[in-house]
Design an enzyme around this catalytic site. Structure first.
Site, PDB file in Angstrom:
ATOM      1  CB  SER A 151      -0.937  -0.062   1.223  1.00  0.00           C
ATOM      2  OG  SER A 151      -1.975   0.851   1.093  1.00  0.00           O
ATOM      3  NE  ARG A 221      -8.116   1.695  11.125  1.00  0.00           N
ATOM      4  CZ  ARG A 221      -7.144   1.142  10.426  1.00  0.00           C
ATOM      5  NH1 ARG A 221      -6.703   1.752   9.330  1.00  0.00           N
ATOM      6  NH2 ARG A 221      -6.608   0.017  10.800  1.00  0.00           N
ATOM      7  CG  ASP A 316      -6.344  -3.739  -3.395  1.00  0.00           C
ATOM      8  OD1 ASP A 316      -7.188  -2.843  -3.176  1.00  0.00           O
ATOM      9  OD2 ASP A 316      -5.136  -3.623  -3.137  1.00  0.00           O
ATOM     10  CG  HIS A 349      -5.610  -2.407   0.211  1.00  0.00           C
ATOM     11  ND1 HIS A 349      -4.735  -2.294  -0.838  1.00  0.00           N
ATOM     12  CD2 HIS A 349      -5.104  -1.635   1.217  1.00  0.00           C
ATOM     13  CE1 HIS A 349      -3.744  -1.475  -0.489  1.00  0.00           C
ATOM     14  NE2 HIS A 349      -3.942  -1.074   0.749  1.00  0.00           N
ATOM     15  CG  ASP A 350      -6.317  -4.417   5.419  1.00  0.00           C
ATOM     16  OD1 ASP A 350      -5.455  -3.642   4.951  1.00  0.00           O
ATOM     17  OD2 ASP A 350      -7.020  -4.155   6.410  1.00  0.00           O
TER      18      ASP A 350
END
Lengths: 369, 200
Positions: A151, A221, A316, A349-350
């Site tokens: 990222s 967040r 992602d 993504h994570d």
């Protein structure tokens, strides 16, 4: 149980402040960093791992002060792991602009003896990398065996390969991009709006005792967290399940598991992250655009001498594989040594933060080759 | 089976240091071989993650993608040579793949199993879907979705203005190479193709 201590490096003392992309200067700078393994005698086994937006220098292992919490990439870094600390000297530096020990908006400005807050200069990915270079020099490292990052960390890895072609032997950007796509910019902008419209934020001058009450940061967040996951992973993890009750309460309480999870993630983040740092770091992401910085991607990568391994995550949608593939296309066009691997994962993504055998095998294979 | 492209008679025709794209590179054996023998600058395309890892471990430049998607990404004449080693019969649109290969590369080297090989004909005559050493699959699990014969391949090249620069056949019993592939006796064939109407 082995604990790794966070260490601190100080540099860029006046008049040798870091000249930033914005034209402003920053100095002195403290860099919080951790190292794992040992540097060999010819300093040829160093791997720099760059962390993502919410990361810090605690790459692996547990800390003495927080023994329940493993480092953010513990699945990948350690004895016998993808990045083997028996073999490599692994460095992870908290980025400038952050809030985990390195100089950022919550640090004291030596000129005023007050926290910088919004007087902290706006920084870019380029600035982060140039600050890190000072620590690499400090270690006497002439050549980095690899620079790795996911990222935002991947952006730094790319900028490292571009800025210091003779230094970076291998470059591994994971779930990253050559420029922040507008959709990601949009989510980051909403996050910043949430922070700046929070009454407690007070134009960045919030009272420190209020720092864990920052609703705006919590919302930022939550938004970010949604973008790091995927519809499929949310379905699998939470579905439409209710948290406690068996049926709807017909009110606005936190009822669904997904609501409760996001709230938990938001609250947890607020307790450890500085709202102003969030503004600065997401702005650095938004400014990241190698095409603009170097005229074109061809120009950007032309002088690179690294061997590249680009890795993207199939699910992602915030840093989609297409972003990595475009870099690969350009590198092939330039006859550079590059491999591209697309990890099949429904996590989003994570995925790069979670134990993934293919990711581990590919990184390890590349480092061995 | 040993890849007939490993035969020195074939790879000796590949100039040194050219830029090669291997479509369906598998674990990168051919590219590794060509890099060693001819110092080529090779890139491989493959979809299988185990193959990608094997390539990465061997320091082969590899791009995880479908062949079709990869081909659309490269600009004209990005490569000197495109290799389609035993992959054409797995393509949905083989003609498009050949044409795209000749767009992004100067020369395409294509090898494929010949479904008109006499042993295959014999098995069909016996009423069974053929299985040979080179075509070990059953009808339901074969990746080979296109039936290619030497005669049909040469015909489609002619119809579409694809120039056959060189051709070879390989036999069932060994991988010896002979020019002018026979549609009856050849286990498979290898072609060096060029864009039609050009003799560069």
């Amino acid at each position: 149980m082995m604990f790794i201590e966070t260490q601190y490096f100080q540099g860029f003392f006046p008049p040798h402040e870091l000249k930033l992309a914005s034209g402003e200067t920053l100095g002195p700078i403290t860099l919080a960093y951790e190292t794992y393994g040992s540097l060999n005698t010819d300093a040829s086994n160093a791997i720099l791992v760059c962390h993502a937006l919410s990361g810090n220098a605690r790459l692996a292992h547990r800390s003495a002060e927080n023994p329940d919490q493993l480092g953010w990439w513990d699945s990948y870094v350690g004895k016998g792991k993808a990045i083997d600390t028996d073999r490599f000297f692994v460095i992870c530096i908290n980025t400038i602009g952050g809030c985990s020990g390195s100089t950022g908006p919550s640090s004291i400005d030596p000129k005023t003896q007050q926290p910088y807050r919004l007087t902290f200069p706006v920084i870019t990915i380029f600035d982060m990398v140039r600050s890190q270079k000072a620590l690499i020099d400090h270690f006497g490292i002439q050549q980095l065996y690899a620079v790795v990052g996911g990222s935002m960390g991947g952006m730094q890895a790319l900028e490292w390969a571009i800025q210091y072609p003779e230094l970076v032997t291998r470059c591994i950007p994971i779930a990253s991009t050559y420029s922040l796509p507008p959709q990601a910019m949009a989510f980051d902008a909403v996050g910043r709006h949430a922070i700046t419209s929070d009454e407690i934020w007070k134009k960045g001058q919030y009272d420190s005792e209020d720092s864990d009450q920052m609703k705006g940061l919590s919302i930022a967040r939550m938004i970010g967290h949604i973008t790091y996951l995927s519809d499929e992973s949310l379905k699998a993890k939470f579905g439409r399940k209710l948290q406690e009750k068996n049926d709807y309460g017909y009110n606005f309480d936190t009822e669904f598991q997904i609501e409760s999870y996001l709230k938990y993630q938001g609250d947890k983040f607020v307790s450890r992250f500085d709202a102003n740092s969030y503004l600065y770091l997401t702005k650095a992401l938004s400014y990241f655009d190698l095409e603009k910085s170097y005229g074109s991607l061809e120009n950007a990568f032309q002088n690179c001498r690294s061997r590249f391994l680009l890795i993207a995550i199939s699910s992602d949608w915030i840093y989609p594989p297409e972003q990595s593939r475009k870099i690969v296309d350009v590198l092939i066009g330039l006859d550079k040594e590059v491999a591209y691997c697309q990890i099949e994962s429904s996590v989003g993504h994570d995925a790069f933060l979670i134990h993934n055998e293919v990711l581990i095998g590919t990184i390890n294979g590349f480092l061995e080759s | 089976m040993s890849n007939p492209l490993f035969d020195p008679q074939i790879y000796d025709l590949i100039p040194a240091q050219v830029k090669v794209l291997d479509l369906g590179c598998g674990s990168g054996e051919l590219l590794a071989h060509l890099s060693k023998k001819k110092s080529i600058r090779g890139y491989g395309i493959d979809l299988n993650e185990a193959n990608i890892q094997a390539c990465v471990r061997k320091r082969i430049r590899v791009y995880q993608s479908t062949i079709e998607s990869a081909l659309t990404r490269f600009s004209d004449n990005s490569f000197d040579i495109i290799i389609l080693s035993q992959t054409l019969q797995e393509m949905r649109d083989p003609l498009w793949v050949i044409e795209q290969s000749l767009r992004v590369g100067q020369t395409a080297i294509v090898s494929f199993p010949n479904f008109a090989y006499w042993q295959i004909r014999l098995q069909l005559l016996m009423g069974k879907v053929p299985k040979t050493k080179h075509l070990p699959y059953s009808w339901h699990d074969t990746p080979n979705i296109r039936i290619i014969t030497i005669a049909d391949f040469e015909a489609i090249c002619q119809t579409n203005g694809i120039q056959i620069e060189r051709s070879f056949s390989y036999s069932n019993f060994n991988t010896s190479i002979s020019a002018s592939p026979s549609n009856f006796w050849s286990q498979g064939a290898i072609y060096f193709l060029k864009k039609g109407g050009k003799n560069d």
